[in-house]
Design a protein around this motif. Structure first.
Motif, short mmCIF file in Angstrom:
data_model
loop_
_atom_site.label_atom_id
_atom_site.label_comp_id
_atom_site.label_asym_id
_atom_site.label_seq_id
_atom_site.Cartn_x
_atom_site.Cartn_y
_atom_site.Cartn_z
N ARG A 272 0.37 4.13 -2.96
CA ARG A 272 -0.07 5.52 -2.77
C ARG A 272 0.81 6.48 -3.57
O ARG A 272 0.35 7.55 -3.96
CB ARG A 272 -0.12 5.89 -1.29
CG ARG A 272 1.19 5.76 -0.53
CD ARG A 272 1.63 7.07 0.08
NE ARG A 272 2.78 6.84 0.96
CZ ARG A 272 3.46 7.82 1.50
NH1 ARG A 272 3.13 9.06 1.29
NH2 ARG A 272 4.50 7.55 2.26
N ASP B 22 -2.78 4.28 3.95
CA ASP B 22 -4.12 3.94 3.47
C ASP B 22 -4.91 5.21 3.13
O ASP B 22 -4.77 6.24 3.78
CB ASP B 22 -4.87 3.14 4.54
CG ASP B 22 -4.19 1.81 4.86
OD1 ASP B 22 -3.71 1.17 3.91
OD2 ASP B 22 -4.12 1.44 6.04
N THR C 124 -11.15 4.42 4.96
CA THR C 124 -11.40 4.14 6.37
C THR C 124 -12.30 2.92 6.48
O THR C 124 -12.91 2.47 5.51
CB THR C 124 -12.08 5.34 7.05
OG1 THR C 124 -13.33 5.62 6.39
CG2 THR C 124 -11.20 6.57 7.00
N PRO D 139 0.81 -1.23 0.00
CA PRO D 139 0.00 0.00 0.00
C PRO D 139 0.84 1.28 0.00
O PRO D 139 0.39 2.30 -0.51
CB PRO D 139 -0.84 -0.12 1.28
CG PRO D 139 -0.14 -1.13 2.12
CD PRO D 139 0.54 -2.06 1.18
#
Length: 394
Positions: free
Chosen positions: A132, A253, A256, A128
Protein backbone atom coordinates in the motif's frame (compact mmCIF):
# COMPACT_ATOMS: atom_id res chain seq x y z
CA UNK A 1 -14.77 -13.97 34.40
CA UNK A 2 -12.64 -11.05 35.53
CA UNK A 3 -9.23 -10.33 37.03
CA UNK A 4 -8.18 -7.50 39.32
CA UNK A 5 -6.18 -4.51 38.14
CA UNK A 6 -3.86 -3.96 41.10
CA UNK A 7 -1.60 -1.29 39.65
CA UNK A 8 -1.08 1.01 36.69
CA UNK A 9 1.89 3.07 35.56
CA UNK A 10 2.95 5.20 32.63
CA UNK A 11 5.91 7.06 31.23
CA UNK A 12 4.88 10.46 29.81
CA UNK A 13 4.37 10.54 26.05
CA UNK A 14 6.66 12.79 24.00
CA UNK A 15 9.73 12.69 21.78
CA UNK A 16 12.46 11.88 24.28
CA UNK A 17 15.02 10.19 22.02
CA UNK A 18 15.82 7.38 24.46
CA UNK A 19 15.56 3.56 24.16
CA UNK A 20 12.07 2.11 24.48
CA UNK A 21 13.18 -0.03 27.43
CA UNK A 22 13.59 3.09 29.55
CA UNK A 23 9.98 4.05 28.99
CA UNK A 24 8.72 0.54 29.68
CA UNK A 25 10.80 0.17 32.84
CA UNK A 26 9.58 3.49 34.22
CA UNK A 27 5.98 2.45 33.57
CA UNK A 28 6.53 -1.01 35.07
CA UNK A 29 8.09 0.34 38.25
CA UNK A 30 5.25 2.85 38.63
CA UNK A 31 2.69 0.06 38.21
CA UNK A 32 4.43 -2.12 40.81
CA UNK A 33 4.58 0.80 43.24
CA UNK A 34 0.88 1.47 42.64
CA UNK A 35 0.11 -2.18 43.37
CA UNK A 36 2.33 -2.22 46.47
CA UNK A 37 4.29 -5.16 45.10
CA UNK A 38 7.95 -5.95 44.49
CA UNK A 39 9.27 -7.09 41.12
CA UNK A 40 9.99 -10.48 42.66
CA UNK A 41 6.26 -10.93 43.41
CA UNK A 42 5.56 -11.06 39.67
CA UNK A 43 5.16 -14.56 38.27
CA UNK A 44 4.49 -13.76 34.61
CA UNK A 45 5.63 -10.88 32.35
CA UNK A 46 4.05 -10.09 29.01
CA UNK A 47 5.62 -7.56 26.66
CA UNK A 48 3.82 -5.92 23.77
CA UNK A 49 6.43 -5.88 21.01
CA UNK A 50 7.79 -2.88 19.11
CA UNK A 51 9.04 -3.86 15.67
CA UNK A 52 11.07 -0.67 15.20
CA UNK A 53 13.47 -1.29 18.07
CA UNK A 54 15.48 -4.29 16.94
CA UNK A 55 15.78 -7.67 18.60
CA UNK A 56 14.97 -6.41 22.14
CA UNK A 57 11.69 -5.07 20.76
CA UNK A 58 10.84 -8.37 19.08
CA UNK A 59 11.22 -10.22 22.41
CA UNK A 60 10.06 -7.42 24.67
CA UNK A 61 8.82 -9.68 27.48
CA UNK A 62 12.30 -11.11 28.00
CA UNK A 63 13.88 -7.69 27.43
CA UNK A 64 11.85 -6.15 30.24
CA UNK A 65 12.43 -9.14 32.53
CA UNK A 66 16.17 -8.89 32.00
CA UNK A 67 16.18 -5.13 32.59
CA UNK A 68 14.16 -5.49 35.79
CA UNK A 69 16.52 -8.27 36.94
CA UNK A 70 16.25 -11.96 36.12
CA UNK A 71 13.88 -13.47 38.67
CA UNK A 72 12.74 -16.72 37.10
CA UNK A 73 9.39 -15.25 36.06
CA UNK A 74 7.80 -16.73 32.97
CA UNK A 75 7.57 -14.47 29.93
CA UNK A 76 5.65 -13.97 26.71
CA UNK A 77 5.83 -11.41 23.91
CA UNK A 78 3.31 -10.52 21.25
CA UNK A 79 2.85 -8.22 18.28
CA UNK A 80 -0.48 -7.21 16.76
CA UNK A 81 0.21 -3.63 15.61
CA UNK A 82 -2.02 -1.22 17.56
CA UNK A 83 -3.79 -4.17 19.21
CA UNK A 84 -0.51 -5.45 20.71
CA UNK A 85 -1.31 -4.13 24.18
CA UNK A 86 -4.74 -5.74 24.21
CA UNK A 87 -3.33 -9.10 23.15
CA UNK A 88 -0.66 -8.84 25.84
CA UNK A 89 -3.36 -8.14 28.42
CA UNK A 90 -5.42 -11.05 27.14
CA UNK A 91 -2.46 -13.42 27.42
CA UNK A 92 -1.86 -12.39 31.03
CA UNK A 93 -5.53 -12.49 31.95
CA UNK A 94 -5.97 -15.94 30.41
CA UNK A 95 -3.04 -17.36 32.38
CA UNK A 96 -4.44 -15.95 35.60
CA UNK A 97 -7.94 -17.30 34.91
CA UNK A 98 -6.43 -20.70 34.10
CA UNK A 99 -4.91 -20.77 37.58
CA UNK A 100 -1.36 -20.88 36.25
CA UNK A 101 -0.29 -17.70 38.04
CA UNK A 102 -1.61 -15.12 40.49
CA UNK A 103 0.26 -11.96 39.48
CA UNK A 104 1.19 -10.76 35.99
CA UNK A 105 2.91 -7.62 34.74
CA UNK A 106 2.01 -6.33 31.26
CA UNK A 107 4.25 -3.71 29.62
CA UNK A 108 4.22 -1.83 26.34
CA UNK A 109 6.55 0.94 25.17
CA UNK A 110 7.80 2.45 21.93
CA UNK A 111 10.41 4.85 20.60
CA UNK A 112 8.68 5.97 17.43
CA UNK A 113 10.24 7.56 14.36
CA UNK A 114 9.61 11.14 13.36
CA UNK A 115 6.93 11.65 10.74
CA UNK A 116 4.73 9.01 9.13
CA UNK A 117 5.03 5.36 10.04
CA UNK A 118 6.59 3.39 7.19
CA UNK A 119 6.87 -0.34 6.55
CA UNK A 120 9.94 -2.23 7.72
CA UNK A 121 12.71 -2.02 5.15
CA UNK A 122 13.28 -4.50 2.37
CA UNK A 123 11.47 -5.70 -0.74
CA UNK A 124 8.34 -7.66 0.21
CA UNK A 125 5.87 -7.83 -2.69
CA UNK A 126 3.75 -10.38 -0.79
CA UNK A 127 3.23 -7.96 2.13
CA UNK A 128 0.01 -5.93 1.73
CA UNK A 129 1.26 -3.26 4.12
CA UNK A 130 4.44 -2.80 2.04
CA UNK A 131 2.35 -2.76 -1.13
CA UNK A 132 0.00 0.00 0.00
CA UNK A 133 2.98 2.31 0.44
CA UNK A 134 4.83 1.25 -2.72
CA UNK A 135 1.88 0.94 -5.10
CA UNK A 136 -0.51 3.54 -3.74
CA UNK A 137 1.68 5.86 -1.69
CA UNK A 138 -0.98 5.55 0.98
CA UNK A 139 0.47 6.74 4.27
CA UNK A 140 -1.73 6.39 7.33
CA UNK A 141 -3.05 9.99 7.12
CA UNK A 142 -4.15 9.37 3.52
CA UNK A 143 -6.13 6.36 4.71
CA UNK A 144 -7.63 8.37 7.58
CA UNK A 145 -8.65 11.02 5.06
CA UNK A 146 -10.53 8.45 2.98
CA UNK A 147 -12.51 7.50 6.08
CA UNK A 148 -13.19 11.16 6.79
CA UNK A 149 -14.49 11.68 3.24
CA UNK A 150 -16.65 8.58 3.64
CA UNK A 151 -18.14 10.02 6.81
CA UNK A 152 -18.80 13.37 5.15
CA UNK A 153 -20.58 11.64 2.27
CA UNK A 154 -22.65 9.29 4.42
CA UNK A 155 -23.50 11.46 7.40
CA UNK A 156 -22.85 15.08 6.44
CA UNK A 157 -20.00 15.63 8.87
CA UNK A 158 -17.98 18.79 8.28
CA UNK A 159 -14.42 19.95 8.97
CA UNK A 160 -15.91 22.03 11.79
CA UNK A 161 -17.18 18.82 13.42
CA UNK A 162 -13.73 17.29 13.13
CA UNK A 163 -12.17 20.42 14.64
CA UNK A 164 -14.61 20.21 17.57
CA UNK A 165 -13.25 16.73 18.39
CA UNK A 166 -9.73 18.15 18.61
CA UNK A 167 -10.86 21.04 20.80
CA UNK A 168 -12.57 18.62 23.19
CA UNK A 169 -9.63 16.23 23.39
CA UNK A 170 -7.04 18.98 23.72
CA UNK A 171 -8.89 20.36 26.74
CA UNK A 172 -8.92 16.92 28.37
CA UNK A 173 -5.26 16.37 27.48
CA UNK A 174 -4.31 19.69 29.08
CA UNK A 175 -5.42 18.15 32.38
CA UNK A 176 -3.39 14.93 31.96
CA UNK A 177 0.25 15.02 33.14
CA UNK A 178 1.11 12.01 30.93
CA UNK A 179 -0.06 13.63 27.69
CA UNK A 180 2.41 14.96 25.13
CA UNK A 181 0.30 17.92 24.03
CA UNK A 182 -1.03 19.85 27.01
CA UNK A 183 -2.33 23.10 25.55
CA UNK A 184 -6.01 23.78 24.82
CA UNK A 185 -6.73 24.76 21.22
CA UNK A 186 -9.53 26.58 19.42
CA UNK A 187 -11.50 25.44 16.40
CA UNK A 188 -9.98 28.34 14.50
CA UNK A 189 -6.48 27.04 15.21
CA UNK A 190 -7.42 23.55 14.02
CA UNK A 191 -9.01 24.83 10.81
CA UNK A 192 -5.98 27.05 10.11
CA UNK A 193 -3.41 24.28 10.61
CA UNK A 194 -1.70 22.90 7.47
CA UNK A 195 -3.59 20.46 5.27
CA UNK A 196 -2.11 16.96 5.49
CA UNK A 197 -4.60 14.80 3.58
CA UNK A 198 -7.79 16.55 2.53
CA UNK A 199 -10.01 17.07 4.54
CA UNK A 200 -7.71 16.37 7.50
CA UNK A 201 -5.38 19.07 8.76
CA UNK A 202 -2.33 18.72 10.95
CA UNK A 203 -4.29 19.08 14.17
CA UNK A 204 -6.80 16.46 12.99
CA UNK A 205 -4.15 13.72 12.78
CA UNK A 206 -2.36 12.11 15.73
CA UNK A 207 1.43 12.23 15.92
CA UNK A 208 3.97 9.44 16.41
CA UNK A 209 5.30 9.43 19.98
CA UNK A 210 7.58 7.80 22.51
CA UNK A 211 5.89 6.49 25.64
CA UNK A 212 5.17 3.54 27.87
CA UNK A 213 2.39 1.98 29.94
CA UNK A 214 2.14 -0.99 32.29
CA UNK A 215 -0.41 -2.73 34.48
CA UNK A 216 -0.29 -5.32 37.22
CA UNK A 217 -3.07 -7.91 36.96
CA UNK A 218 -3.91 -10.44 39.65
CA UNK A 219 -6.46 -13.09 40.49
CA UNK A 220 -9.34 -11.88 42.61
CA UNK A 221 -8.37 -14.33 45.35
CA UNK A 222 -4.86 -12.83 45.43
CA UNK A 223 -6.35 -9.34 45.65
CA UNK A 224 -8.51 -10.38 48.62
CA UNK A 225 -5.53 -11.97 50.37
CA UNK A 226 -3.71 -8.66 50.02
CA UNK A 227 -6.62 -6.66 51.45
CA UNK A 228 -7.81 -5.22 48.13
CA UNK A 229 -11.50 -5.78 48.72
CA UNK A 230 -12.96 -3.88 45.77
CA UNK A 231 -10.42 -3.61 42.94
CA UNK A 232 -11.16 -2.38 39.47
CA UNK A 233 -11.81 -5.49 37.41
CA UNK A 234 -10.79 -6.25 33.85
CA UNK A 235 -14.07 -7.85 32.84
CA UNK A 236 -13.51 -8.45 29.12
CA UNK A 237 -10.86 -8.39 26.42
CA UNK A 238 -11.98 -8.69 22.81
CA UNK A 239 -9.45 -9.63 20.12
CA UNK A 240 -11.92 -10.77 17.45
CA UNK A 241 -11.13 -10.86 13.73
CA UNK A 242 -13.45 -9.80 10.89
CA UNK A 243 -16.22 -12.05 9.60
CA UNK A 244 -16.43 -12.79 5.88
CA UNK A 245 -17.55 -10.89 3.87
CA UNK A 246 -15.83 -7.78 5.17
CA UNK A 247 -17.55 -4.95 3.30
CA UNK A 248 -15.70 -1.94 4.74
CA UNK A 249 -12.10 -1.13 3.82
CA UNK A 250 -9.58 -2.03 6.50
CA UNK A 251 -5.96 -0.89 6.40
CA UNK A 252 -3.76 -2.14 4.74
CA UNK A 253 -6.25 -3.68 2.29
CA UNK A 254 -7.86 -1.53 -0.39
CA UNK A 255 -10.53 -3.93 -1.56
CA UNK A 256 -13.59 -5.40 0.12
CA UNK A 257 -15.17 -8.83 -0.03
CA UNK A 258 -18.08 -9.46 -2.38
CA UNK A 259 -21.59 -10.03 -1.04
CA UNK A 260 -22.70 -11.79 -4.22
CA UNK A 261 -22.79 -15.23 -2.60
CA UNK A 262 -22.81 -14.51 1.12
CA UNK A 263 -24.73 -11.72 2.90
CA UNK A 264 -22.77 -9.28 5.06
CA UNK A 265 -22.46 -10.09 8.79
CA UNK A 266 -24.74 -8.55 11.38
CA UNK A 267 -22.11 -5.98 12.33
CA UNK A 268 -19.06 -4.60 10.51
CA UNK A 269 -15.65 -5.42 11.95
CA UNK A 270 -15.12 -2.42 14.23
CA UNK A 271 -18.58 -2.76 15.77
CA UNK A 272 -18.03 -6.49 16.30
CA UNK A 273 -14.89 -5.77 18.35
CA UNK A 274 -16.81 -3.81 20.97
CA UNK A 275 -19.88 -6.01 20.99
CA UNK A 276 -17.82 -9.13 21.66
CA UNK A 277 -16.47 -7.36 24.75
CA UNK A 278 -19.96 -6.33 25.85
CA UNK A 279 -21.16 -9.92 25.55
CA UNK A 280 -18.23 -11.25 27.56
CA UNK A 281 -18.61 -8.66 30.33
CA UNK A 282 -22.39 -8.95 30.50
CA UNK A 283 -22.96 -5.22 29.96
CA UNK A 284 -24.14 -3.06 27.07
CA UNK A 285 -23.43 0.38 25.63
CA UNK A 286 -26.10 1.84 27.90
CA UNK A 287 -24.02 0.83 30.94
CA UNK A 288 -20.83 2.60 29.85
CA UNK A 289 -19.74 5.57 31.98
CA UNK A 290 -16.84 6.62 29.74
CA UNK A 291 -15.01 5.42 26.66
CA UNK A 292 -11.48 5.59 25.31
CA UNK A 293 -11.60 5.15 21.55
CA UNK A 294 -9.08 5.06 18.74
CA UNK A 295 -8.83 8.66 17.53
CA UNK A 296 -6.06 8.28 14.98
CA UNK A 297 -7.90 11.17 13.39
CA UNK A 298 -10.66 13.42 14.66
CA UNK A 299 -13.06 11.93 12.12
CA UNK A 300 -12.31 8.38 13.27
CA UNK A 301 -13.37 9.24 16.82
CA UNK A 302 -16.86 10.00 15.50
CA UNK A 303 -16.95 6.68 13.63
CA UNK A 304 -15.83 4.76 16.69
CA UNK A 305 -18.51 6.36 18.88
CA UNK A 306 -21.08 4.80 16.59
CA UNK A 307 -19.20 1.52 16.21
CA UNK A 308 -19.15 0.93 19.98
CA UNK A 309 -22.86 1.70 20.25
CA UNK A 310 -22.80 5.03 22.07
CA UNK A 311 -25.23 6.34 19.46
CA UNK A 312 -26.79 5.18 16.16
CA UNK A 313 -24.88 5.63 12.90
CA UNK A 314 -24.75 9.26 11.82
CA UNK A 315 -25.52 10.72 15.23
CA UNK A 316 -22.05 11.09 16.73
CA UNK A 317 -21.74 14.65 15.44
CA UNK A 318 -24.88 15.71 17.32
CA UNK A 319 -23.67 14.01 20.51
CA UNK A 320 -20.42 15.94 20.16
CA UNK A 321 -22.09 19.27 19.40
CA UNK A 322 -24.38 18.88 22.41
CA UNK A 323 -21.35 18.47 24.68
CA UNK A 324 -22.34 14.95 25.71
CA UNK A 325 -18.88 13.47 24.95
CA UNK A 326 -16.91 16.21 26.72
CA UNK A 327 -15.79 16.18 30.34
CA UNK A 328 -18.94 16.83 32.32
CA UNK A 329 -21.12 15.36 29.57
CA UNK A 330 -23.34 12.29 29.73
CA UNK A 331 -20.78 9.92 28.17
CA UNK A 332 -17.24 11.38 28.07
CA UNK A 333 -15.15 10.05 25.18
CA UNK A 334 -11.36 10.12 25.47
CA UNK A 335 -11.21 11.89 28.83
CA UNK A 336 -7.49 11.10 28.81
CA UNK A 337 -7.09 13.40 25.82
CA UNK A 338 -6.88 10.44 23.45
CA UNK A 339 -4.26 9.86 20.79
CA UNK A 340 -4.90 13.45 19.78
CA UNK A 341 -3.09 14.51 22.97
CA UNK A 342 -0.72 11.55 23.28
CA UNK A 343 0.24 10.45 19.79
CA UNK A 344 0.94 6.84 18.85
CA UNK A 345 3.32 4.72 20.92
CA UNK A 346 1.92 1.60 19.34
CA UNK A 347 2.59 -1.25 21.84
CA UNK A 348 1.54 0.95 24.76
CA UNK A 349 -1.75 2.29 23.43
CA UNK A 350 -4.28 -0.30 24.62
CA UNK A 351 -2.43 -0.60 27.94
CA UNK A 352 -2.56 3.17 28.37
CA UNK A 353 -6.30 3.07 27.72
CA UNK A 354 -6.64 0.56 30.56
CA UNK A 355 -4.56 2.83 32.80
CA UNK A 356 -6.97 5.71 32.14
CA UNK A 357 -10.09 3.61 32.70
CA UNK A 358 -8.67 2.25 35.95
CA UNK A 359 -7.74 5.73 37.19
CA UNK A 360 -11.25 6.95 36.39
CA UNK A 361 -13.01 4.03 38.09
CA UNK A 362 -10.82 4.51 41.14
CA UNK A 363 -11.90 8.16 41.28
CA UNK A 364 -8.32 9.41 40.99
CA UNK A 365 -8.41 11.36 37.72
CA UNK A 366 -8.45 14.79 39.33
CA UNK A 367 -9.74 17.60 37.14
CA UNK A 368 -10.70 15.21 34.36
CA UNK A 369 -12.62 12.84 36.67
CA UNK A 370 -15.86 11.39 35.33
CA UNK A 371 -18.24 11.44 38.33
CA UNK A 372 -19.57 8.07 39.43
CA UNK A 373 -17.70 6.09 36.77
CA UNK A 374 -18.55 2.39 37.09
CA UNK A 375 -18.03 0.86 33.65
CA UNK A 376 -15.31 1.85 31.18
CA UNK A 377 -14.82 0.78 27.57
CA UNK A 378 -11.67 1.04 25.46
CA UNK A 379 -11.56 0.20 21.77
CA UNK A 380 -9.04 0.24 18.94
CA UNK A 381 -7.80 -2.13 16.27
CA UNK A 382 -4.58 -3.31 14.70
CA UNK A 383 -3.49 -3.99 11.12
CA UNK A 384 -4.46 -7.31 9.54
CA UNK A 385 -7.75 -7.75 11.39
CA UNK A 386 -6.64 -7.53 15.00
CA UNK A 387 -9.48 -6.50 17.25
CA UNK A 388 -8.88 -4.68 20.51
CA UNK A 389 -11.50 -3.77 23.09
CA UNK A 390 -11.47 -3.80 26.89
CA UNK A 391 -14.17 -3.40 29.51
CA UNK A 392 -13.43 -2.60 33.13
CA UNK A 393 -15.88 -2.45 36.01
CA UNK A 394 -15.78 -1.08 39.53
Amino acid sequence: MSVAVLGTGMHPWGKWGRPFLEYGLAAARAALDDAGLAWTDVQFVVGADTIRNGYPGFVSGASYARALGWSGARVASCYAACASGAQALDIARTRILAGLCDVALVIGADAAPKGFFTPVGGERPDDPDWLRFRLLGATNPAYFALYARRRMALHGSTPADFAAVKVKNALAGSLNPMARYREPVTAEQVLASPMVADPLRLMDVCATSDGGAAVVLASESYARRHSVAAPVRLAAVSTVTPVFPNTVLELPDFATDSCAAVPPPERPFRASIAYAAYEEAGVGPEDVSLAEVYDLSTALELDWMEDVGLCPPGEADKLLRDGQTALGGRIPVNPSGGLSSFGEAVPAQAIAQLCELTTQLRGRAGARQVPGARVGLAANQGLFGHGSALIVTA
